[in-house]
Design an enzyme around this catalytic site. Structure first.
Site, PDB file in Angstrom:
ATOM      1  N   ASN A 158       0.816  -1.197   0.000  1.00 43.65           N
ATOM      2  CA  ASN A 158       0.000   0.000   0.000  1.00 43.65           C
ATOM      3  C   ASN A 158       0.862   1.264   0.000  1.00 43.65           C
ATOM      4  OD1 ASN A 158      -1.903   1.987   0.282  1.00 43.65           O
ATOM      5  ND2 ASN A 158      -2.966   1.077   2.002  1.00 43.65           N
ATOM      6  N   ASP A 159       1.585   1.486   1.084  1.00 43.00           N
ATOM      7  CA  ASP A 159       2.382   2.716   1.179  1.00 43.00           C
ATOM      8  C   ASP A 159       3.388   2.845   0.033  1.00 43.00           C
ATOM      9  OD1 ASP A 159       1.086   3.438   3.476  1.00 43.00           O
ATOM     10  OD2 ASP A 159       2.566   2.520   4.800  1.00 43.00           O
ATOM     11  N   VAL A 160       3.923   1.714  -0.445  1.00 43.08           N
ATOM     12  CA  VAL A 160       4.981   1.786  -1.454  1.00 43.08           C
ATOM     13  C   VAL A 160       4.454   2.125  -2.852  1.00 43.08           C
ATOM     14  CG1 VAL A 160       6.486   0.198  -0.205  1.00 43.08           C
ATOM     15  CG2 VAL A 160       4.949  -0.700  -1.952  1.00 43.08           C
ATOM     16  N   VAL A 161       3.106   2.213  -3.007  1.00 46.77           N
ATOM     17  CA  VAL A 161       2.544   2.628  -4.291  1.00 46.77           C
ATOM     18  C   VAL A 161       1.739   3.910  -4.122  1.00 46.77           C
ATOM     19  CG1 VAL A 161       2.441   0.286  -5.216  1.00 46.77           C
ATOM     20  CG2 VAL A 161       0.472   1.195  -3.993  1.00 46.77           C
ATOM     21  N   ALA A 219       1.694   3.454   7.506  1.00 41.83           N
ATOM     22  CA  ALA A 219       1.863   4.861   7.830  1.00 41.83           C
ATOM     23  C   ALA A 219       0.538   5.519   8.177  1.00 41.83           C
ATOM     24  CB  ALA A 219       2.528   5.588   6.669  1.00 41.83           C
TER      25      ALA A 219
END
Lengths: 97, 500
Positions: free
Chosen positions: B427-430, B469
């Protein structure tokens, strides 16, 4: 060995470590941690020296501290190398087709 | 298991005989035995080669063997160059530890690697403390006393540092282990005035090590000193790690890796042992570099990670507005249909995939698509797992060939040509907010440009949950995104049925 020689080896080894580790492919960072874990257990050398000695004042306590140290370091040495071996065996190239 | 190359075996045999011959003659004089010193040096060089081998998967297995040989040389040399009161006790200790380690290594699930590594770090730390303590109570055996039998001042500093770093590694790793293993909540525990407390304790440890140097005869004058240093160090390791949240654990594990190396190096100074010093420096640098890579991948400074508290209060202010935004739901049939038509697909796996144990069905999906003539690639973010390189191991375990797996900077430019970006458990990495929203807690973190792909499939358990996050993700609401709301494994199984 005098302190300066030892320090020289240490400083040089830090540089070697720096360059060698940057050349490790990110795909193998987990095996890197597992194998560094295993080799840092070379501290077993100190535990062996303590366990081998005996007789003098404090020798008996030191021996037992050393023996426990050997057990802990051995868990790491055997476990660390074995799990690294297991992981590395999984990395395969494309072979089908 | 394949046998060792004959040349390596021969070299090992030659080396050990070389050491064994003069060793019995000069027993007890390890420091002046040049052959023993040479053997320790050889062990150190073999450890360097072990890490060097990891530059590619082809050479890595040979590298690991070099490591084993190096360790065998170090142990055998030590045993041959010292008078041993009872070899049986030592062999039994090695057998007990070795079999425990071996069984753990065989049984551990690859998803649990971070805990295992944290656990192993704690053992190295404790072993360093024990060796330092043994050297303190019986300095004669280590050859670190003056003519009057008093501990040499330089050695006191070295063993003080060794015990302190070892103790920090131990208690810190135990906390990291408990957090990673789920025995303890991943949420940060914030003590009041913790920075003052931590810095004060660290200053006290360093001050006491300095005092240790100047005491005329530490064992008789200040018998409490060494143990106080060690005790405070155990406490600080604990205090340092409890405020650090689950998302930052990759950095913590790398950092503790580094500490375990410095502890070994400090004890190497005490013993004047080159194998220990070289190894300590290697491991210390390795952990430090990995911590740096992890921090860079999250765009966080090392200091802010250590200060702790990340993931407690971020992004909670705007939770109300995101619920109502329109998004497109997709089904397994849609996904299967569109992916069959595609030419290139990039799969972005995250830790959620590992939690759902979906890596094997995902690889099957990749195989089915490849049969349809689709090009399938995997894109891995440096912080995709719970430790550096974790996701690569999980995919390798699922038989994904490593030449189909790419790092962030190598593949990010390819999204604009990709037909499908398939996000599973990430999630956070995209999240494009990392590029655009300066107020976002993940701003500045390098992310995958998935929104540039023609179609995005986003597997997610529900629309409610957000990443580690705690921030909303713009990609959910894009026109070219289809949300596949389900358990990751079930969804991929469904897709496979439709592909077959």
């Amino acid at each position: 060995m005098d302190f300066i020689s030892i320090l020289s080896i240490f400083v040089m080894a830090c540089f070697v470590g720096y360059y060698v580790v940057w050349s490790v492919t990110p795909a193998l960072h987990t095996p890197l941690m597992a194998v560094t874990n295993a080799i840092s257990s070379v501290i077993i050398v100190g535990a062996l020296i303590a366990a081998a000695a005996g007789g003098v004042v404090g020798g008996e306590t030191a021996k037992w501290l050393g023996l426990i140290g050997i057990v802990l370091a051995s868990v790491n040495i055997f476990g660390g190398f074995a799990v690294t071996e297991r992981m590395l065996a999984m990395y395969k190239k494309k072979e089908r087709k | 298991m394949s046998a060792l190359p004959t040349s390596v075996r021969f070299a090992f045999a030659a080396l050990t005989t070389l050491i064994a011959a003069p060793a019995f003659a000069a027993s007890g004089e390890m420091a002046v035995n040049p052959l023993a010193a040479l053997a320790y040096l050889a062990a150190g060089v073999l450890f360097i080669l072990a890490l060097r081998g990891l530059s590619s998967p082809e050479s890595s297995r040979a590298g690991n063997r070099f490591g084993m040989i190096g360790m065998a040389i170090a142990v055998v040399t030590t045993l041959l160059t010292h008078e041993i009161a009872s070899i049986w006790e030592i062999l039994i200790a090695i057998a007990i530890g070795g079999s425990i380690g071996f069984v753990i290594a065989r049984r551990i699930a690859m998803t649990d690697m971070p805990q295992l590594v944290a656990g192993f770090h704690s053992l190295v730390g404790m072993a360093a403390v024990l060796v330092a303590a043994a050297a303190y109570v019986n300095p004669g055996a280590f050859g670190i006393t003056d003519a009057a039998g008093i501990l040499l001042p330089v050695s006191r500093v070295e063993m003080g540092l060794g015990a302190a770093i070892g103790a920090i590694t131990f208690s810190g790793s135990v906390i990291a282990f408990l957090k990673l293993n789920g025995n303890m909540s991943g949420a940060p525990i914030l003590l009041p005035a913790r920075h003052v407390l931590n810095l004060g304790t660290l200053a006290a440890i360093l001050g006491l090590i300095g005092y240790f140097y100047f005491v005329p005869s530490p064992v008789t004058d200040t018998p409490w000193l060494f143990w106080t240093i060690t005790g405070l160090a155990f406490a600080i390791g604990f205090l340092l790690i409890i405020p650090i949240g689950g998302a930052d654990m990759p950095v913590v594990v790398s950092m503790l890796n580094s500490y375990s190396g410095w502890a070994a190096a400090a004890m190497g100074f005490t013993l004047g042992n080159t194998a220990m010093i070289i190894t300590g420096a290697l491991v210390g640098s390795s952990g430090a570099i990995l911590s740096y890579i992890m921090c860079r991948a999250m765009n966080r400074s090392f200091i802010s990670v250590i200060a702790g508290g990340f993931g407690t209060a971020s992004g909670s202010g705007e939770k109300g507005e995101k619920i109502d935004r329109p998004w497109k739901a997709g089904s397994a049939e849609d996904a299967a249909f569109l992916m069959k038509q595609a030419e290139t697909i990039i799969i972005i796996p995250g830790y959620g995939m590992a939690v759902a144990q979906a890596q094997h069905v995902l690889r099957e999906m990749g195989d089915l698509l490849k049969e349809e003539g689709v090009s399938v690639k995997y894109a891995i973010h440096p912080v995709a797992g719970r430790m550096p390189g974790h996701m690569n191991v999980l995919l390798a375990e699922a038989n994904v060939p490593y030449d189909e797996v790419f790092e962030l900077e190598d593949i990010n430019s390819e999204f604009s040509q990709a037909d499908v970006a398939f996000i599973i458990g990430a999630n956070d990495v995209v999240n494009p907010a990392a590029k655009t929203d300066q107020s976002s807690p993940i701003y500045g973190m390098p992310v995958f440009d998935v929104d540039k792909a023609k179609t995005v499939f986003f597997i997610k358990r529900s629309m409610g949950g957000v990443g580690y996050a705690g921030v909303d993700n713009e990609v959910f609401y894009n026109d070219n995104t289809m949300m596949l709301l389900s358990d990751a494994k079930k969804m991929v199984e469904e897709i496979n049925k439709n592909l077959g």
